[in-house]
Design a protein around this motif. Structure first.
Motif, PDB file in Angstrom:
ATOM      1  N   ALA A  38      26.137   3.014  17.561  1.00  0.00           N
ATOM      2  CA  ALA A  38      25.693   1.755  18.185  1.00  0.00           C
ATOM      3  C   ALA A  38      26.618   1.364  19.333  1.00  0.00           C
ATOM      4  N   LEU A  39      27.888   1.615  19.175  1.00  0.00           N
ATOM      5  CA  LEU A  39      28.869   1.318  20.224  1.00  0.00           C
ATOM      6  C   LEU A  39      28.540   2.123  21.485  1.00  0.00           C
ATOM      7  N   HIS A  40      28.308   3.406  21.334  1.00  0.00           N
ATOM      8  CA  HIS A  40      27.998   4.268  22.475  1.00  0.00           C
ATOM      9  C   HIS A  40      26.675   3.866  23.118  1.00  0.00           C
ATOM     10  N   ARG A  41      25.679   3.624  22.306  1.00  0.00           N
ATOM     11  CA  ARG A  41      24.379   3.227  22.848  1.00  0.00           C
ATOM     12  C   ARG A  41      24.467   1.918  23.631  1.00  0.00           C
ATOM     13  N   GLY A  42      25.274   0.988  23.135  1.00  0.00           N
ATOM     14  CA  GLY A  42      25.449  -0.290  23.822  1.00  0.00           C
ATOM     15  C   GLY A  42      26.062  -0.127  25.200  1.00  0.00           C
ATOM     16  N   ILE A  43      27.039   0.755  25.305  1.00  0.00           N
ATOM     17  CA  ILE A  43      27.676   1.013  26.608  1.00  0.00           C
ATOM     18  C   ILE A  43      26.661   1.620  27.574  1.00  0.00           C
ATOM     19  N   TYR A  44      25.952   2.638  27.125  1.00  0.00           N
ATOM     20  CA  TYR A  44      24.974   3.292  27.993  1.00  0.00           C
ATOM     21  C   TYR A  44      23.864   2.326  28.420  1.00  0.00           C
ATOM     22  N   ALA A  45      23.465   1.435  27.526  1.00  0.00           N
ATOM     23  CA  ALA A  45      22.397   0.484  27.842  1.00  0.00           C
ATOM     24  C   ALA A  45      22.839  -0.559  28.864  1.00  0.00           C
ATOM     25  N   ARG A  46      24.117  -0.919  28.851  1.00  0.00           N
ATOM     26  CA  ARG A  46      24.608  -1.998  29.719  1.00  0.00           C
ATOM     27  C   ARG A  46      25.274  -1.510  30.996  1.00  0.00           C
ATOM     28  N   ASN A  47      25.569  -0.213  31.082  1.00  0.00           N
ATOM     29  CA  ASN A  47      26.236   0.300  32.271  1.00  0.00           C
ATOM     30  C   ASN A  47      25.512   1.557  32.733  1.00  0.00           C
TER      31      ASN A  47
ATOM     32  N   GLY B 101      33.149   1.114  12.940  1.00  0.00           N
ATOM     33  CA  GLY B 101      31.704   1.084  12.833  1.00  0.00           C
ATOM     34  C   GLY B 101      31.087  -0.295  12.718  1.00  0.00           C
ATOM     35  N   ASP B 102      31.901  -1.352  12.729  1.00  0.00           N
ATOM     36  CA  ASP B 102      31.374  -2.718  12.625  1.00  0.00           C
ATOM     37  C   ASP B 102      30.473  -3.002  13.821  1.00  0.00           C
ATOM     38  N   LEU B 103      29.271  -3.493  13.573  1.00  0.00           N
ATOM     39  CA  LEU B 103      28.312  -3.743  14.656  1.00  0.00           C
ATOM     40  C   LEU B 103      28.756  -4.844  15.605  1.00  0.00           C
ATOM     41  N   GLN B 104      29.611  -5.774  15.147  1.00  0.00           N
ATOM     42  CA  GLN B 104      30.121  -6.812  16.044  1.00  0.00           C
ATOM     43  C   GLN B 104      30.947  -6.196  17.166  1.00  0.00           C
ATOM     44  N   VAL B 105      31.686  -5.145  16.862  1.00  0.00           N
ATOM     45  CA  VAL B 105      32.478  -4.460  17.888  1.00  0.00           C
ATOM     46  C   VAL B 105      31.554  -3.835  18.920  1.00  0.00           C
ATOM     47  N   ALA B 106      30.493  -3.187  18.459  1.00  0.00           N
ATOM     48  CA  ALA B 106      29.522  -2.588  19.379  1.00  0.00           C
ATOM     49  C   ALA B 106      28.940  -3.649  20.300  1.00  0.00           C
ATOM     50  N   GLU B 107      28.625  -4.812  19.768  1.00  0.00           N
ATOM     51  CA  GLU B 107      28.071  -5.901  20.570  1.00  0.00           C
ATOM     52  C   GLU B 107      29.089  -6.432  21.579  1.00  0.00           C
ATOM     53  N   GLN B 108      30.350  -6.581  21.143  1.00  0.00           N
ATOM     54  CA  GLN B 108      31.403  -7.059  22.053  1.00  0.00           C
ATOM     55  C   GLN B 108      31.597  -6.075  23.205  1.00  0.00           C
ATOM     56  N   ILE B 109      31.638  -4.802  22.889  1.00  0.00           N
ATOM     57  CA  ILE B 109      31.846  -3.792  23.922  1.00  0.00           C
ATOM     58  C   ILE B 109      30.647  -3.745  24.869  1.00  0.00           C
ATOM     59  N   ALA B 110      29.443  -3.806  24.334  1.00  0.00           N
ATOM     60  CA  ALA B 110      28.249  -3.786  25.182  1.00  0.00           C
ATOM     61  C   ALA B 110      28.274  -4.948  26.172  1.00  0.00           C
ATOM     62  N   ALA B 111      28.736  -6.112  25.728  1.00  0.00           N
ATOM     63  CA  ALA B 111      28.803  -7.281  26.614  1.00  0.00           C
ATOM     64  C   ALA B 111      29.800  -7.078  27.748  1.00  0.00           C
ATOM     65  N   LEU B 112      30.806  -6.231  27.540  1.00  0.00           N
ATOM     66  CA  LEU B 112      31.838  -5.975  28.548  1.00  0.00           C
ATOM     67  C   LEU B 112      31.562  -4.727  29.391  1.00  0.00           C
ATOM     68  N   ALA B 113      30.604  -3.915  28.985  1.00  0.00           N
ATOM     69  CA  ALA B 113      30.409  -2.582  29.561  1.00  0.00           C
ATOM     70  C   ALA B 113      30.150  -2.572  31.061  1.00  0.00           C
ATOM     71  N   GLY B 114      29.620  -3.663  31.610  1.00  0.00           N
ATOM     72  CA  GLY B 114      29.356  -3.704  33.044  1.00  0.00           C
ATOM     73  C   GLY B 114      30.500  -4.246  33.873  1.00  0.00           C
ATOM     74  N   THR B 115      31.547  -4.764  33.224  1.00  0.00           N
ATOM     75  CA  THR B 115      32.638  -5.398  33.970  1.00  0.00           C
ATOM     76  C   THR B 115      33.966  -4.671  33.874  1.00  0.00           C
TER      77      THR B 115
END
Length: 144
Positions: free
Chosen positions: A8-17, A69-83
């Motif tokens: 989920a962490l990796h997918r979040g990064i790819y989706a946001r950047n 693997g905590d999903l909150q971490v994936a969400e936090q990283i996804a929110a930062l992935a573009g900056t």
């Protein structure tokens, strides 16, 4: 086999950047040690002490400890992935993304070596001043 707990962490990064094509996550010694010893600031784990850190890495925020693997971490990283292009997970290590795995590895190397420099110097070096940072942004397009 079972997918990685960081899927989920990796997918979040790819989706946001849209530029991210490679992600590197390690448990590198000096960066984990930095989280144990105390980072410079939560928004910037290391000060801008070298020009190559400013040019190659940029701002790196700390994400406070959550289990792997905590999903909150994936969400936090996804929110930062573009900056930013990297985050540091407390007690776990860095996650770095770039246009390729090789480029992400180069960013990680500079991040790890800067952590090593910071941890081994006493007294701690002062950050580059504002004029030096502005020059690096102007001349090299540093994202600081």
């Amino acid at each position: 086999g079972k997918p990685s707990k960081t899927l989920a962490l990796h997918r979040g990064i790819y989706a946001r950047n849209g530029e991210a094509r490679g992600i590197v996550h390690t448990h590198s010694t000096h960066l984990v040690a930095l989280t144990l010893a105390g980072v410079w600031h939560d928004d910037d784990v290391l000060p801008p002490i070298t020009p190559y850190y400013v040019m190659k890495v940029g701002h790196v925020p700390l994400l406070r400890y959550k289990r792997p693997g905590d999903l909150q971490v994936a969400e936090q990283i996804a929110a930062l992935a573009g900056t930013v292009r990297a985050v540091l997970l407390e007690r776990l290590g860095p996650v770095v993304w770039e246009r390729s795995v090789a480029q992400a590895s180069y960013v990680l190397e500079e991040l790890e070596e800067t952590a090593r420099l910071w941890l081994m110097t006493n007294p701690r070096p002062l950050p580059l001043d504002e004029a030096a940072l502005e020059e690096l942004k102007t001349v090299f397009g540093a994202r600081w």
